[in-house]
Write a protein that holds these residues in place. Structure first.
Motif, short mmCIF file in Angstrom:
data_model
loop_
_atom_site.label_atom_id
_atom_site.label_comp_id
_atom_site.label_asym_id
_atom_site.label_seq_id
_atom_site.Cartn_x
_atom_site.Cartn_y
_atom_site.Cartn_z
N LEU A 31 7.17 -8.04 2.18
CA LEU A 31 7.56 -7.68 3.69
C LEU A 31 8.85 -6.62 3.67
N THR A 32 8.85 -6.13 2.47
CA THR A 32 10.17 -4.92 2.69
C THR A 32 8.94 -3.34 2.56
N PRO A 33 9.74 -2.46 2.96
CA PRO A 33 9.01 -1.08 3.06
C PRO A 33 9.22 -0.59 1.63
N THR A 34 7.96 0.27 1.31
CA THR A 34 7.88 0.98 0.18
C THR A 34 8.93 2.19 0.45
N VAL A 35 9.54 2.59 -0.77
CA VAL A 35 10.50 3.66 -0.85
C VAL A 35 10.01 4.81 -2.00
N VAL A 42 14.69 10.64 0.76
CA VAL A 42 14.19 9.22 0.59
C VAL A 42 13.25 9.05 1.85
N ARG A 43 11.90 8.58 1.67
CA ARG A 43 11.10 8.14 2.52
C ARG A 43 10.60 6.67 2.65
N SER A 48 5.23 -3.37 1.59
CA SER A 48 4.49 -3.22 -0.02
C SER A 48 3.41 -4.09 -0.09
N GLU A 49 3.11 -5.33 0.59
CA GLU A 49 2.04 -6.46 0.53
C GLU A 49 1.98 -6.43 -0.87
N GLN A 50 2.86 -6.80 -1.63
CA GLN A 50 2.79 -7.18 -3.32
C GLN A 50 2.74 -8.51 -3.45
N GLY A 51 3.12 -9.26 -2.71
CA GLY A 51 3.16 -10.74 -2.90
C GLY A 51 1.93 -11.35 -2.38
#
Length: 114
Positions: A31-35, A42-43, A48-51
């Protein structure tokens, strides 16, 4: 949160002490944005949809109801006007996960939730 949401979170998270903070739990849940960054640029991108997908799904469903609650309504409206309703729903889902993390951490340490 309802019983189903709580059960899914407990089953997927397992031992809450694995996570050092609520931020790390949110990153685990995707639930965190990709960086993407290079030098001073920094963009931030989509989440991230990793979990586990179940955690994100159940939290977004809970966020649909929570956005009408007084604790979340003002924040939801502000984000929805600025970024859109889907991003605002995801932000509320992350806030719900953060609250759940604090409750689970307090319960695991033996302290009473406040």
């Amino acid at each position: 949160m309802g019983e189903f949401t709580a059960l899914v979170l407990l089953a997927e998270i397992g031992d809450i002490s694995r996570f050092g903070s609520a931020r790390k739990l949110a990153a685990w849940a995707g639930l965190t944005p990709t960086v993407r960054g290079s030098d001073r640029t920094v963009r931030h991108g989509h989440i991230s949809e990793q979990g586990p997908a179940w955690v994100r799904w159940v939290l977004c469903q809970a966020a649909q109801t929570a956005r009408r609650h007084p604790d979340f309504a003002a924040g939801y409206q502000a984000i929805a006007q600025r970024r859109g309703t889907k991003i605002a729903t995801t932000a509320i889902a992350r806030k719900l996960l953060t609250r759940a993390c604090h409750l689970l951490t307090d319960a695991a340490s033996g302290g009473a939730p406040s």
